[in-house]
Design a protein around this motif. Sequence first.
Motif, PDB file in Angstrom:
ATOM      1  N   THR A 191       0.823  -1.215   0.000  1.00 25.99           N
ATOM      2  CA  THR A 191       0.000   0.000   0.000  1.00 25.99           C
ATOM      3  C   THR A 191       0.857   1.265   0.000  1.00 25.99           C
ATOM      4  O   THR A 191       0.503   2.279  -0.611  1.00 25.99           O
ATOM      5  N   LYS A 192       2.016   1.223   0.680  1.00 30.02           N
ATOM      6  CA  LYS A 192       2.887   2.398   0.726  1.00 30.02           C
ATOM      7  C   LYS A 192       3.734   2.552  -0.537  1.00 30.02           C
ATOM      8  O   LYS A 192       4.295   3.615  -0.785  1.00 30.02           O
ATOM      9  N   ALA A 193       3.819   1.526  -1.325  1.00 31.15           N
ATOM     10  CA  ALA A 193       4.676   1.586  -2.513  1.00 31.15           C
ATOM     11  C   ALA A 193       4.022   2.433  -3.591  1.00 31.15           C
ATOM     12  O   ALA A 193       2.809   2.669  -3.597  1.00 31.15           O
ATOM     13  N   ASP A 194       4.842   2.920  -4.527  1.00 32.51           N
ATOM     14  CA  ASP A 194       4.351   3.726  -5.648  1.00 32.51           C
ATOM     15  C   ASP A 194       3.537   2.857  -6.595  1.00 32.51           C
ATOM     16  O   ASP A 194       3.803   1.653  -6.748  1.00 32.51           O
ATOM     17  N   PRO A 195       2.532   3.455  -7.264  1.00 33.24           N
ATOM     18  CA  PRO A 195       1.737   2.663  -8.221  1.00 33.24           C
ATOM     19  C   PRO A 195       2.601   2.238  -9.405  1.00 33.24           C
ATOM     20  O   PRO A 195       3.563   2.922  -9.779  1.00 33.24           O
ATOM     21  N   PRO A 196       2.305   1.124 -10.002  1.00 39.23           N
ATOM     22  CA  PRO A 196       3.108   0.669 -11.147  1.00 39.23           C
ATOM     23  C   PRO A 196       2.932   1.585 -12.341  1.00 39.23           C
ATOM     24  O   PRO A 196       1.900   2.234 -12.522  1.00 39.23           O
ATOM     25  N   SER A 197       3.956   1.633 -13.162  1.00 36.38           N
ATOM     26  CA  SER A 197       3.895   2.470 -14.354  1.00 36.38           C
ATOM     27  C   SER A 197       3.037   1.808 -15.424  1.00 36.38           C
ATOM     28  O   SER A 197       2.542   0.686 -15.245  1.00 36.38           O
ATOM     29  N   GLU A 198       2.880   2.512 -16.551  1.00 33.32           N
ATOM     30  CA  GLU A 198       2.008   2.017 -17.620  1.00 33.32           C
ATOM     31  C   GLU A 198       2.569   0.730 -18.202  1.00 33.32           C
ATOM     32  O   GLU A 198       3.752   0.616 -18.495  1.00 33.32           O
ATOM     33  N   VAL A 199       1.701  -0.243 -18.343  1.00 33.81           N
ATOM     34  CA  VAL A 199       2.095  -1.547 -18.879  1.00 33.81           C
ATOM     35  C   VAL A 199       1.525  -1.684 -20.280  1.00 33.81           C
ATOM     36  O   VAL A 199       0.339  -1.430 -20.501  1.00 33.81           O
ATOM     37  N   PHE A 200       2.370  -2.082 -21.224  1.00 35.95           N
ATOM     38  CA  PHE A 200       1.941  -2.262 -22.606  1.00 35.95           C
ATOM     39  C   PHE A 200       1.433  -3.686 -22.773  1.00 35.95           C
ATOM     40  O   PHE A 200       2.166  -4.648 -22.543  1.00 35.95           O
ATOM     41  N   ALA A 201       0.172  -3.799 -23.156  1.00 38.35           N
ATOM     42  CA  ALA A 201      -0.406  -5.125 -23.323  1.00 38.35           C
ATOM     43  C   ALA A 201       0.058  -5.776 -24.619  1.00 38.35           C
ATOM     44  O   ALA A 201       0.187  -6.988 -24.702  1.00 38.35           O
ATOM     45  N   LYS A 202       0.233  -4.950 -25.662  1.00 34.44           N
ATOM     46  CA  LYS A 202       0.623  -5.491 -26.958  1.00 34.44           C
ATOM     47  C   LYS A 202       2.135  -5.326 -27.153  1.00 34.44           C
ATOM     48  O   LYS A 202       2.712  -4.369 -26.655  1.00 34.44           O
ATOM     49  N   PRO A 203       2.755  -6.216 -27.869  1.00 36.27           N
ATOM     50  CA  PRO A 203       4.201  -6.073 -28.120  1.00 36.27           C
ATOM     51  C   PRO A 203       4.489  -4.878 -29.017  1.00 36.27           C
ATOM     52  O   PRO A 203       3.734  -4.557 -29.931  1.00 36.27           O
ATOM     53  N   ILE A 204       5.589  -4.204 -28.719  1.00 33.72           N
ATOM     54  CA  ILE A 204       6.011  -3.036 -29.485  1.00 33.72           C
ATOM     55  C   ILE A 204       7.158  -3.456 -30.385  1.00 33.72           C
ATOM     56  O   ILE A 204       8.153  -4.017 -29.912  1.00 33.72           O
ATOM     57  N   LEU A 205       7.025  -3.209 -31.685  1.00 36.63           N
ATOM     58  CA  LEU A 205       8.053  -3.579 -32.650  1.00 36.63           C
ATOM     59  C   LEU A 205       8.938  -2.375 -32.905  1.00 36.63           C
ATOM     60  O   LEU A 205       8.513  -1.424 -33.547  1.00 36.63           O
ATOM     61  N   HIS A 206      10.158  -2.398 -32.350  1.00 35.69           N
ATOM     62  CA  HIS A 206      11.085  -1.287 -32.561  1.00 35.69           C
ATOM     63  C   HIS A 206      11.719  -1.370 -33.941  1.00 35.69           C
ATOM     64  O   HIS A 206      11.632  -0.441 -34.747  1.00 35.69           O
ATOM     65  N   THR A 207      12.364  -2.458 -34.231  1.00 32.30           N
ATOM     66  CA  THR A 207      12.999  -2.695 -35.532  1.00 32.30           C
ATOM     67  C   THR A 207      12.708  -4.128 -35.926  1.00 32.30           C
ATOM     68  O   THR A 207      12.334  -4.949 -35.086  1.00 32.30           O
ATOM     69  N   PRO A 208      12.856  -4.474 -37.164  1.00 29.35           N
ATOM     70  CA  PRO A 208      12.613  -5.868 -37.585  1.00 29.35           C
ATOM     71  C   PRO A 208      13.525  -6.829 -36.821  1.00 29.35           C
ATOM     72  O   PRO A 208      14.728  -6.649 -36.756  1.00 29.35           O
TER      73      PRO A 208
END
Length: 288
Positions: free
Chosen positions: A190-207
């Motif tokens: 409860t005292k800890a910071d909330p989790p950051s945004e989580v990406f549900a879908k995979p992100i394709l940076h480069t091939p």
Amino acid sequence: QVWQIRLDLHLLNHDGNIIDAASIAGIVALCHCRRPDVSVQGEEVTVYTPEERDPVPLSIHHMPICVSFAFFQQGTYLLVDPSEREERVMDGLLVIAMNKHREICTIQSSGGIMLVKDQVLRCSKITAVKVAEITELIQKALENDQKVRKEGGKFGFAESIPNQKITAFKMESAAVDTNNVEEQAEEIITKADPPSEVFAKPILHTPGTAQIGEGIENSWGDLEESEREEAAEEEGESEATAFECQKMETEDTSTMREAKKDEPIVLSDSEEEEVVILEPQELPKKTR
């Protein structure tokens, strides 16, 4: 039929005079050894297990103990029980094996010295005293071990190692308080910071590469403050050298342009590269 007994000695820390140490360890191991009890009826031999009958000791009539003597300056100085450093500088070595009844079992001499009769007799007298002391220590140790075994106490090599030392590979068990663990865990969450945004879908940076879930910055190879300052100084020096090189190149180009305007540049034959073709040499034909 006979019992076959094999004795192996493993050196843990060789600090000189290994013959004496090996003889003591070997005779103590033989005195401490127990074989299964056996009964013979005609040609039938019965070997009993330790549960059926207690094992019996070996028949050892006497204990031959080795005592080593190191000689220095061609026998002028005599030293008993030499260490590893003393063995490096000694001129010769004399080993006498004797039992407590003053019976000499063997004598071995090595090195480049000649011993006289008086020296050998002196060493034999010292050996008799040392053998009596060592035999008494061995018998006391065997008696203590047998007594502890009968009382059900701790015995053996592992139990004889001192634990209250920094070189001992042993640590006392520590009690961990596990009361109210779930409540403490919920309070921490409860005292800890909330989790950051989580990406549900995979992100394709480069091939060929993708990211799933929360992205974490890689801290591998991060420089410390002192290293960063050194890197900044090196970058400043490299920029300065690059600027100087660029300045020199501009000066060289400007001088070349002036030279072109004034007179043409002629390359001499010595400046041309010479091309040499290497061909395999013909092997001479064999003639008879």
